[in-house]
Design an enzyme around this catalytic site. Structure first.
Site, mmCIF file in Angstrom:
data_model
loop_
_atom_site.group_PDB
_atom_site.id
_atom_site.type_symbol
_atom_site.label_atom_id
_atom_site.label_comp_id
_atom_site.label_asym_id
_atom_site.label_seq_id
_atom_site.Cartn_x
_atom_site.Cartn_y
_atom_site.Cartn_z
ATOM 1 N N LYS A 89 0.842 -1.215 0.000
ATOM 2 C CA LYS A 89 0.000 0.000 0.000
ATOM 3 C C LYS A 89 0.869 1.254 0.000
ATOM 4 C CE LYS A 89 -1.981 -1.504 3.763
ATOM 5 N NZ LYS A 89 -1.476 -2.891 3.812
ATOM 6 N N GLY A 148 3.461 -1.250 8.775
ATOM 7 C CA GLY A 148 4.807 -0.928 8.296
ATOM 8 C C GLY A 148 4.711 -0.757 6.800
ATOM 9 N N HIS A 149 4.864 0.466 6.310
ATOM 10 C CA HIS A 149 4.720 0.743 4.887
ATOM 11 C C HIS A 149 6.074 1.107 4.307
ATOM 12 C CE1 HIS A 149 0.172 1.822 5.372
ATOM 13 N NE2 HIS A 149 0.484 0.630 5.825
HETATM 14 P P1 GDP Z 1 2.276 -2.285 3.001
HETATM 15 O O1 GDP Z 1 2.231 -2.550 4.453
HETATM 16 O O2 GDP Z 1 1.021 -2.712 2.305
HETATM 17 O O3 GDP Z 1 2.657 -0.883 2.656
HETATM 18 O O4 GDP Z 1 3.430 -3.220 2.417
HETATM 19 P P2 GDP Z 1 4.886 -3.506 3.084
HETATM 20 O O5 GDP Z 1 5.735 -2.324 2.873
HETATM 21 O O6 GDP Z 1 4.752 -4.030 4.473
HETATM 22 O O7 GDP Z 1 5.370 -4.745 2.223
HETATM 23 C C1 GDP Z 1 5.467 -4.688 0.824
HETATM 24 C C2 GDP Z 1 6.898 -5.046 0.398
HETATM 25 O O8 GDP Z 1 6.902 -5.359 -0.986
HETATM 26 C C3 GDP Z 1 7.892 -3.914 0.565
HETATM 27 O O9 GDP Z 1 9.144 -4.451 0.906
HETATM 28 C C4 GDP Z 1 7.953 -3.280 -0.828
HETATM 29 O O10 GDP Z 1 9.176 -2.632 -1.115
HETATM 30 C C5 GDP Z 1 7.774 -4.496 -1.687
HETATM 31 N N1 GDP Z 1 7.121 -4.266 -2.979
HETATM 32 C C6 GDP Z 1 5.984 -3.519 -3.212
HETATM 33 N N2 GDP Z 1 5.614 -3.667 -4.499
HETATM 34 C C7 GDP Z 1 6.479 -4.536 -5.075
HETATM 35 C C8 GDP Z 1 6.589 -5.126 -6.385
HETATM 36 O O11 GDP Z 1 5.795 -4.891 -7.274
HETATM 37 N N3 GDP Z 1 7.637 -5.997 -6.578
HETATM 38 C C9 GDP Z 1 8.552 -6.288 -5.606
HETATM 39 N N4 GDP Z 1 9.528 -7.148 -5.897
HETATM 40 N N5 GDP Z 1 8.469 -5.753 -4.382
HETATM 41 C C10 GDP Z 1 7.437 -4.902 -4.110
HETATM 42 P P1 IMO Z 2 0.142 -2.893 7.141
HETATM 43 O O1 IMO Z 2 -0.517 -1.544 7.125
HETATM 44 C C1 IMO Z 2 0.198 -7.051 8.421
HETATM 45 C C2 IMO Z 2 -1.964 -8.054 12.088
HETATM 46 C C3 IMO Z 2 -0.999 -8.644 13.101
HETATM 47 C C4 IMO Z 2 -1.944 -9.608 13.812
HETATM 48 C C5 IMO Z 2 -3.263 -8.843 13.843
HETATM 49 C C6 IMO Z 2 -3.537 -8.125 15.162
HETATM 50 O O2 IMO Z 2 1.623 -2.855 7.175
HETATM 51 O O3 IMO Z 2 -0.412 -3.755 6.053
HETATM 52 P P2 IMO Z 2 -2.445 -5.933 16.183
HETATM 53 O O4 IMO Z 2 -1.042 -5.651 16.631
HETATM 54 O O5 IMO Z 2 -2.949 -5.022 15.128
HETATM 55 O O6 IMO Z 2 -3.412 -6.041 17.347
HETATM 56 O O7 IMO Z 2 -2.379 -7.414 15.574
HETATM 57 O O8 IMO Z 2 -3.182 -7.890 12.804
HETATM 58 N N1 IMO Z 2 -1.586 -6.746 11.512
HETATM 59 C C7 IMO Z 2 -0.929 -6.603 10.358
HETATM 60 N N2 IMO Z 2 -0.401 -7.528 9.533
HETATM 61 N N3 IMO Z 2 0.278 -5.744 8.102
HETATM 62 C C8 IMO Z 2 -0.265 -4.810 8.910
HETATM 63 O O9 IMO Z 2 -0.311 -3.502 8.580
HETATM 64 C C9 IMO Z 2 -0.876 -5.216 10.117
HETATM 65 N N4 IMO Z 2 -1.471 -4.567 11.140
HETATM 66 C C10 IMO Z 2 -1.916 -5.517 11.976
HETATM 67 O O10 IMO Z 2 0.070 -9.308 12.485
HETATM 68 O O11 IMO Z 2 -2.140 -10.759 13.041
HETATM 69 MG MG MG Z 3 3.218 -3.574 5.969
#
Ligand code: GDP
Ligand code: IMO
Ligand code: MG
Length: 450
Positions: A18, A42-43
């Site tokens: 995202k 964690g984004h």
């Molecule tokens: P979020 O929580 O939805 O913002 O996603 P996260 O940041 O936790 O996890 C997504 C991971 O995938 C990150 O390490 C990004 O850098 C990586 N990522 C996102 N889009 C792509 C893609 O199209 N290809 C690859 N290889 N990595 C991606």
């Molecule tokens: P983003 O925005 C992945 C999950 C936790 C657990 C459940 C409840 O990076 O996509 P909590 O600490 O919220 O009470 O835990 O929700 N969880 C996520 N898993 N990405 C997240 O956020 C999450 N936020 C909460 O792993 O299963």
């Molecule tokens: Mg994340």
């Protein structure tokens, strides 16, 4: 009312990428808002070649013209926020002091919330597998009307102490009953510490409504950077294996202080394979060498889930836990489309899935389920009652693909990748407008004709 709001939401269990699409949408946005959760999220965004794992501040902060809001629906760990602001400043991101706004109505995660999160998880026979960041206990205090709000950190230490003393009456009793004397709250010390944080943050703390209403009036683009995802939603997800907020679109509007009439477009985000951290149902999950504590078993022969995890670097951005991995699930997408009114899909990790296909010799996608003897194309509501996890029905594609860095249009994609996308569009009913082809911000194909 102008319709100038784009909402970005996760469609599965989080970590769909995202942050990346939010940073892209923020390029021409005046305002970006985080609406739900806290530092359980964690984004990951890439800024000038550096990986920035953001937990609270919206990814739009990298765009110098964007105002970033942490909305009233967010729960904030002030220590994490302060260190994130420091990190952003160190990375050379400018004008944070004038561009970051924190709603005074957001709630504060205090150290006792984290202790309670740990305690409740330890007491449960079936723990949720929370991030232990204090998210649930903080929202519970908010609902019980004993929460501490960001505004409260601007009070005098004595006034804040009164509020904290009131809030911890029951919690201190819980700590005593569970031999956690070390966690018993000293309200006076805590109030002193948090009013100090209030002083450090006072320039950021504000009523966000005037900023938002002005942006709507001027027809300036507003982006909501959703956190968590559909199946983690407190009301619409896999209760009780969920988070404690409402990350579906309606929840994000509430958590951002946005009127629903201003909504223009909803972008759902998914990955070309799926992942989940924490416990709970995951119909398309693949076997992996992870022990019951969630740790990778060293030197075990890699199973399908391990191969996806390694190729996709699927380890939590927040907790570093190995993510459970499986094939993409279309029935859930169809249900997410209904609940959140998703217009377009952003499908990330198309590059990674191609590599998975090359390694395994095939890729699969779940197009429907067999459930209670019937074929269905949505996520059923009563699985807690039946104790039956829907059985995925897969379509299999033989082989994999590589996406070259010069591939910038849908037409240039390998035929097998295009076939994969067609299957998803048909099974989910959502047009795939955005395609992630790598971790960098520019590794994104946009189909303008959709
Ligand atoms: P979020 O929580 O939805 O913002 O996603 P996260 O940041 O936790 O996890 C997504 C991971 O995938 C990150 O390490 C990004 O850098 C990586 N990522 C996102 N889009 C792509 C893609 O199209 N290809 C690859 N290889 N990595 C991606
Ligand atoms: P983003 O925005 C992945 C999950 C936790 C657990 C459940 C409840 O990076 O996509 P909590 O600490 O919220 O009470 O835990 O929700 N969880 C996520 N898993 N990405 C997240 O956020 C999450 N936020 C909460 O792993 O299963
Ligand atoms: Mg994340």
């Amino acid at each position: 009312m102008n319709k100038n709001v784009v909402v970005i939401v996760g469609t599965k269990w989080g970590d769909e990428g995202k942050g990346k699409i939010a940073a892209h949408e923020a390029k021409d946005a005046k305002v970006v808002i985080r609406a739900t959760g806290g530092n359980n999220a964690g984004h990951t965004i890439i800024y000038k070649g550096q990986k920035l794992p953001l937990h609270l501040v919206p990814g739009g902060i990298t765009n110098p013209n964007t105002t970033c809001i942490i909305g009233p629906g967010v729960v904030i760990d002030l220590e994490v926020l302060l260190s994130e602001i420091e990190l952003l400043k160190t990375c050379g991101i400018e004008d944070i002091n004038s561009r970051l706004k924190i709603s005074g109505r957001a709630h504060v995660i205090l150290p006792y919330h984290k202790e309670l999160d740990e305690l409740y998880e330890n007491l449960k026979e079936h723990p949720v597998g929370t991030t232990k960041r204090g998210i649930g206990p903080c929202y519970a205090d908010k609902i019980n009307r004993i929460g501490i709000r960001i505004y409260d950190t601007l009070l005098s230490p004595n006034k804040l102490e009164e509020k904290i003393s009131e809030a911890v009456k029951i919690h201190n009793q819980e700590f005593k009953n569970n031999n956690m004397e070390y966690a018993i709250v000293d309200s006076k010390t805590l109030a002193k510490q948090y009013t100090e944080y209030g002083k450090l943050l006072k320039d950021y703390i504000t009523d966000v409504n005037p900023i938002i209403s002005k942006a709507i009036e001027n027809n300036d683009k507003i982006v909501v950077e959703g956190a968590q995802a559909f199946r983690l939603d407190l009301d619409h997800g896999d209760y009780p294996m969920v988070t404690s907020s409402n990350p579906v679109v309606s929840g994000t509007l509430c958590g951002s202080a946005l009127p629903p009439q201003a909504l223009n477009v909803v972008i759902g985000v998914d990955k070309a394979y799926n992942s989940r951290v924490g416990n709970g149902p995951f119909p398309t999950e693949l076997p992996a060498s992870i022990d019951k504590n969630g740790n990778v078993i060293e030197n075990a022969k890699p199973k399908e889930g391990d191969i996806i995890r390694e190729l996709g670097h699927e380890y939590g951005t927040t907790t570093k836990r190995p993510r459970r991995c499986g094939w993409l699930d279309c029935p859930i997408l169809r249900s997410a489309k209904f609940t959140s009114g998703i217009d377009y899909l952003c499908l990330n990790h198309l590059d990674t899935l191609g590599q998975i296909g090359l390694k395994l010799g095939y890729v699969k996608v779940c197009t429907s389920y067999k459930y209670k003897g019937q074929i269905i194309n949505y996520y059923p509501d009563d699985i807690n009652l039946t104790n039956e996890i829907p059985e995925p029905i897969y379509e299999t594609l033989n082989g994999g693909w590589t996406i070259d860095s010069f591939c910038k249009t849908y037409e240039e994609l390998p035929e097998l990748a295009k076939r994969f996308i067609e299957i998803i569009e048909q099974a989910s009913g959502i047009p795939v407008k955005y395609l992630g082809t790598g971790p960098e911000n520019d590794d994104l194909i946009i189909r303008d004709n959709i």
